[in-house]
Design a protein around this motif. Sequence first.
Motif, PDB file in Angstrom:
ATOM      1  N   THR A 114     -19.280 -29.364  12.963  1.00  0.00           N
ATOM      2  CA  THR A 114     -18.949 -30.114  11.761  1.00  0.00           C
ATOM      3  C   THR A 114     -17.628 -29.614  11.211  1.00  0.00           C
ATOM      4  OG1 THR A 114     -20.179 -28.561  10.375  1.00  0.00           O
ATOM      5  CG2 THR A 114     -21.359 -30.508  11.157  1.00  0.00           C
ATOM      6  N   MET A 115     -16.972 -30.436  10.440  1.00  0.00           N
ATOM      7  CA  MET A 115     -15.660 -30.072   9.915  1.00  0.00           C
ATOM      8  C   MET A 115     -15.442 -30.847   8.632  1.00  0.00           C
ATOM      9  SD  MET A 115     -12.033 -30.321  11.879  1.00  0.00           S
ATOM     10  CE  MET A 115     -12.439 -31.957  12.459  1.00  0.00           C
ATOM     11  N   VAL A 116     -15.397 -30.147   7.509  1.00  0.00           N
ATOM     12  CA  VAL A 116     -15.198 -30.806   6.228  1.00  0.00           C
ATOM     13  C   VAL A 116     -14.079 -30.121   5.473  1.00  0.00           C
ATOM     14  CG1 VAL A 116     -17.577 -31.595   6.041  1.00  0.00           C
ATOM     15  CG2 VAL A 116     -16.954 -29.374   5.121  1.00  0.00           C
ATOM     16  N   ALA A 117     -13.479 -30.844   4.550  1.00  0.00           N
ATOM     17  CA  ALA A 117     -12.377 -30.297   3.768  1.00  0.00           C
ATOM     18  C   ALA A 117     -12.898 -29.427   2.645  1.00  0.00           C
ATOM     19  CB  ALA A 117     -11.548 -31.429   3.178  1.00  0.00           C
ATOM     20  N   GLU A 118     -12.178 -28.372   2.332  1.00  0.00           N
ATOM     21  CA  GLU A 118     -12.423 -27.648   1.093  1.00  0.00           C
ATOM     22  C   GLU A 118     -12.035 -28.575  -0.067  1.00  0.00           C
ATOM     23  OE1 GLU A 118     -13.870 -24.811   0.814  1.00  0.00           O
ATOM     24  OE2 GLU A 118     -13.897 -24.162   2.894  1.00  0.00           O
ATOM     25  N   ALA A 119     -12.413 -28.216  -1.254  1.00  0.00           N
ATOM     26  CA  ALA A 119     -12.287 -29.136  -2.390  1.00  0.00           C
ATOM     27  C   ALA A 119     -10.940 -29.076  -3.076  1.00  0.00           C
ATOM     28  CB  ALA A 119     -13.391 -28.846  -3.397  1.00  0.00           C
ATOM     29  N   HIS A 120      -9.931 -28.525  -2.435  1.00  0.00           N
ATOM     30  CA  HIS A 120      -8.632 -28.473  -3.090  1.00  0.00           C
ATOM     31  C   HIS A 120      -7.541 -28.977  -2.151  1.00  0.00           C
ATOM     32  CE1 HIS A 120      -8.617 -24.667  -0.805  1.00  0.00           C
ATOM     33  NE2 HIS A 120      -7.318 -24.824  -0.766  1.00  0.00           N
ATOM     34  N   SER A 121      -6.465 -29.447  -2.753  1.00  0.00           N
ATOM     35  CA  SER A 121      -5.306 -29.893  -1.995  1.00  0.00           C
ATOM     36  C   SER A 121      -4.077 -29.676  -2.847  1.00  0.00           C
ATOM     37  CB  SER A 121      -5.433 -31.376  -1.595  1.00  0.00           C
ATOM     38  OG  SER A 121      -5.433 -32.175  -2.751  1.00  0.00           O
ATOM     39  N   MET A 139     -13.302 -24.784   9.363  1.00  0.00           N
ATOM     40  CA  MET A 139     -13.483 -24.787  10.815  1.00  0.00           C
ATOM     41  C   MET A 139     -13.722 -23.349  11.263  1.00  0.00           C
ATOM     42  SD  MET A 139     -10.227 -27.223  11.723  1.00  0.00           S
ATOM     43  CE  MET A 139     -10.549 -27.253  13.485  1.00  0.00           C
ATOM     44  N   ASP A 140     -14.827 -23.102  11.979  1.00  0.00           N
ATOM     45  CA  ASP A 140     -15.104 -21.731  12.385  1.00  0.00           C
ATOM     46  C   ASP A 140     -14.303 -21.375  13.632  1.00  0.00           C
ATOM     47  OD1 ASP A 140     -16.566 -22.600  14.704  1.00  0.00           O
ATOM     48  OD2 ASP A 140     -18.372 -22.791  13.497  1.00  0.00           O
TER      49      ASP A 140
END
Length: 202
Positions: free
Chosen positions: A2-9, A27-28
């Motif tokens: 799985t691959m999701v964005a952290e909550a900041h940009s 991403m591990d």
Amino acid sequence: MTMVAEAHSQTADPHSFPNYITAEMNMDDQMIAHMIQAVDNDPEEGVIAASAEEEGRFTSDRALRRSQVFRVPAENEWIGVYQGFGQFIEQINAQVFNFNLEGIEALQIARYQAGELGHYGWHTDSAYPNNRRKLSISVQLSESEDYEGGDLEFMFRDPPVKASRQKRHAIVFPSYSVHRVTPVTKGARYSLVAWIRGERWR
């Protein structure tokens, strides 16, 4: 996977429509090593679009692009990567760009090596009239100190703007942006790249 964005940009210029944004991806190390191994084990030469008259055809131009790629299949162990990318794009597009998007083209893992001065000269990802790419994404898979050169740069002003080299950072930008990867002079640079399609601009 799985691959999701952290909550900041972050944006290049917070006072105007962003030229690009930088977001950290979750991403591990095992996933990243799997991606690097894939392009090392089964590389293809990176190609470019042939011409406006031959849209949909591709050719090799090592003066413009010198890299190897692995085309990620949307099946088996890679399904999670596509699902994660879909979630990531939905989040970033809703937060920042608000483009009318339809779907992801096949993902690619790219390798630029010092031995051949791997690079990609100035170009856009949506050069031809019927090209429907709207967003481009480049995710850094290498540690910054693992290579020299190999900067992702944008022609927003003079001198060009350098994007983050930090591992796991995703650079997201409109596909019409003029950009390049400078020659790698030491080591190798790996990235995961994607293009998101949508309705034609109007």
